[in-house]
Design an enzyme around this catalytic site. Structure first.
Site, short mmCIF file in Angstrom:
data_model
loop_
_atom_site.label_atom_id
_atom_site.label_comp_id
_atom_site.label_asym_id
_atom_site.label_seq_id
_atom_site.Cartn_x
_atom_site.Cartn_y
_atom_site.Cartn_z
CB SER A 142 -0.93 -0.20 1.31
OG SER A 142 -1.47 1.19 1.45
CE1 TYR A 158 -3.43 -2.56 5.16
CE2 TYR A 158 -2.88 -0.01 4.69
CZ TYR A 158 -3.44 -1.36 4.39
OH TYR A 158 -3.70 -1.77 3.11
N1 LIG Z 1 -8.67 -1.20 -0.51
C1 LIG Z 1 -7.77 -0.29 -0.46
O1 LIG Z 1 -7.95 0.67 -0.96
C2 LIG Z 1 -6.35 -0.96 -0.59
C3 LIG Z 1 -5.34 -0.02 -0.94
C4 LIG Z 1 -4.04 -0.36 -0.24
C5 LIG Z 1 -3.76 -1.77 -0.29
N2 LIG Z 1 -4.68 -2.65 -0.31
C6 LIG Z 1 -4.53 -3.94 -0.01
O2 LIG Z 1 -4.97 -4.84 -0.76
C7 LIG Z 1 -5.33 -6.19 -0.08
C8 LIG Z 1 -6.80 -6.53 -0.37
O3 LIG Z 1 -7.58 -5.57 0.22
P1 LIG Z 1 -9.12 -5.19 -0.08
O4 LIG Z 1 -9.30 -3.84 -0.19
O5 LIG Z 1 -9.58 -6.24 -0.97
O6 LIG Z 1 -9.56 -5.44 1.28
P2 LIG Z 1 -10.95 -6.39 1.82
O7 LIG Z 1 -12.12 -6.24 1.00
O8 LIG Z 1 -11.30 -6.14 3.29
O9 LIG Z 1 -10.56 -8.00 1.81
C9 LIG Z 1 -9.71 -8.55 2.73
C10 LIG Z 1 -9.33 -9.92 2.21
O10 LIG Z 1 -8.49 -10.52 3.03
C11 LIG Z 1 -8.94 -11.70 3.55
N3 LIG Z 1 -8.08 -12.13 4.69
C12 LIG Z 1 -8.18 -11.43 5.99
N4 LIG Z 1 -7.68 -12.39 6.95
C13 LIG Z 1 -7.23 -13.07 6.28
C14 LIG Z 1 -6.52 -14.52 6.87
N5 LIG Z 1 -6.02 -14.44 8.18
N6 LIG Z 1 -6.27 -15.54 5.91
C15 LIG Z 1 -6.58 -15.35 4.67
N7 LIG Z 1 -7.41 -14.17 4.14
C16 LIG Z 1 -7.35 -13.24 4.97
C17 LIG Z 1 -10.34 -11.25 3.52
O11 LIG Z 1 -10.91 -12.81 3.85
P3 LIG Z 1 -12.35 -12.73 4.84
O12 LIG Z 1 -13.52 -12.38 3.90
O13 LIG Z 1 -12.36 -14.11 5.36
O14 LIG Z 1 -12.03 -12.02 5.86
C18 LIG Z 1 -10.48 -10.88 2.52
O15 LIG Z 1 -10.65 -11.76 1.53
C19 LIG Z 1 -4.99 -5.94 1.20
O16 LIG Z 1 -3.78 -6.38 1.45
C20 LIG Z 1 -4.80 -4.35 1.50
O17 LIG Z 1 -3.87 -4.11 2.42
C21 LIG Z 1 -6.20 -2.18 -0.40
#
Ligand SMILES: NC(=O)c1ccc[n+]([C@@H]2O[C@H](COP(=O)([O-])OP(=O)(O)OC[C@H]3O[C@@H](n4cnc5c(N)ncnc54)[C@H](OP(=O)(O)O)[C@@H]3O)[C@@H](O)[C@H]2O)c1
Length: 235
Positions: A142, A158
């Protein structure tokens, strides 16, 4: 005989960016192993991809449970004889903590998921990638983890975990130089997901573009880098 298609394992593929990455990889004719903590959710993603004529299967994988990582990887190798791509997408945030006043359990959990989880997934797939002389490991970082851009105190666990994940990218890339395995970090930007919230400016399709690009780099592509919109981002 290994499968003829490339095989990609995506963590947290049940929703958000992981789901979009799984879809985009499948559209490139890569067999996607959609993994999630809940097998039923992973299976539903794989089923949807297959309904669209894509190659996909599912596995339960909780990045904080090393036995599920080992079992999922073993299963993929038994089924396909290869793992070409790992997208370490699973990630969580600590939300509203103050850097000077943290909840140690929450902070430790963020570390377990975002750093150790990704690390152990990489460790699990590297032997097969080494044997094949080919691999692409993408760590979903990120811009909040960029030391250069780290001027605000929000989401401290984070931020620190994503900075550590970037360090993991660097040390793995250094170790694996010349093996055919490319390791890079991606920032998807601020994306509308459960994590990013409804006000984020970017769609999951936009956010998935750079990690998918890194997952499918040519052999002379970069390694040990940090990318946003396919361009280098300051560490
Ligand atoms: N959205 C943004 O603006 C943004 C920006 C920068 C970086 N990111 C990065 O992109 C990635 C995905 O983020 P997102 O926005 O798609 O978040 P999200 O919609 O909250 O999804 C998070 C995902 O991680 C999974 N997860 C959480 N704990 C886990 C575990 N112990 N084992 C396996 N899976 C697990 C969740 O599964 P469950 O459904 O089981 O909880 C879900 O599939 C993350 O690494 C995040 O830091 C996102």
């Amino acid at each position: 005989m290994p499968s003829s298609r490339r095989v990609a394992l995506v963590t947290g593929a049940n929703r958000g960016l992981g789901y979009a990455i799984a879809r985009q990889l499948a559209e490139l004719d890569i067999h996607v192993v959609a993994t999630a903590r809940d097998l039923a959710q992973a299976s539903s993603v794989a089923e949807e991809l297959r309904t669209r004529g894509r190659a996909a299967s599912a596995a339960r994988l909780d990045v904080t449970a090393p036995d599920t990582i080992t079992t999922a990887v073993q299963h993929v190798l038994e089924q396909h004889g290869r793992i070409d791509i790992l997208v370490n997408n699973a990630g969580i945030s600590d939300g509203d903590q103050q850097p000077s006043h943290i909840d140690p359990d929450l902070t430790s959990h963020v570390w377990q998921v975002n750093v150790l989880g990704a690390w152990q997934c990489a460790e699990a797939v590297i032997p097969a990638m080494r044997a094949a002389g080919y691999g692409r490991i993408v760590n979903m970082s990120s811009t909040l983890g960029s030391l250069h851009h780290m001027t605000r105190p929000t989401e401290p666990a984070y931020r620190v975990s994503k900075a550590a994940l970037n360090a993991l990218t660097r040390v793995l890339a250094a170790e694996l130089a010349g093996t055919g395995i490319l390791v890079n970090s991606a920032s998807p930007g601020w994306v509308r997901t459960d994590l990013g919230g409804p006000n984020a400016p970017r769609s999951v399709e936009q956010g998935a573009d750079t990690p998918v690009w890194l997952a499918t780099l040519p052999d002379d592509g970069p390694t040990g880098g940090f990318f946003y919109d396919r361009e280098p981002l300051e560490w």
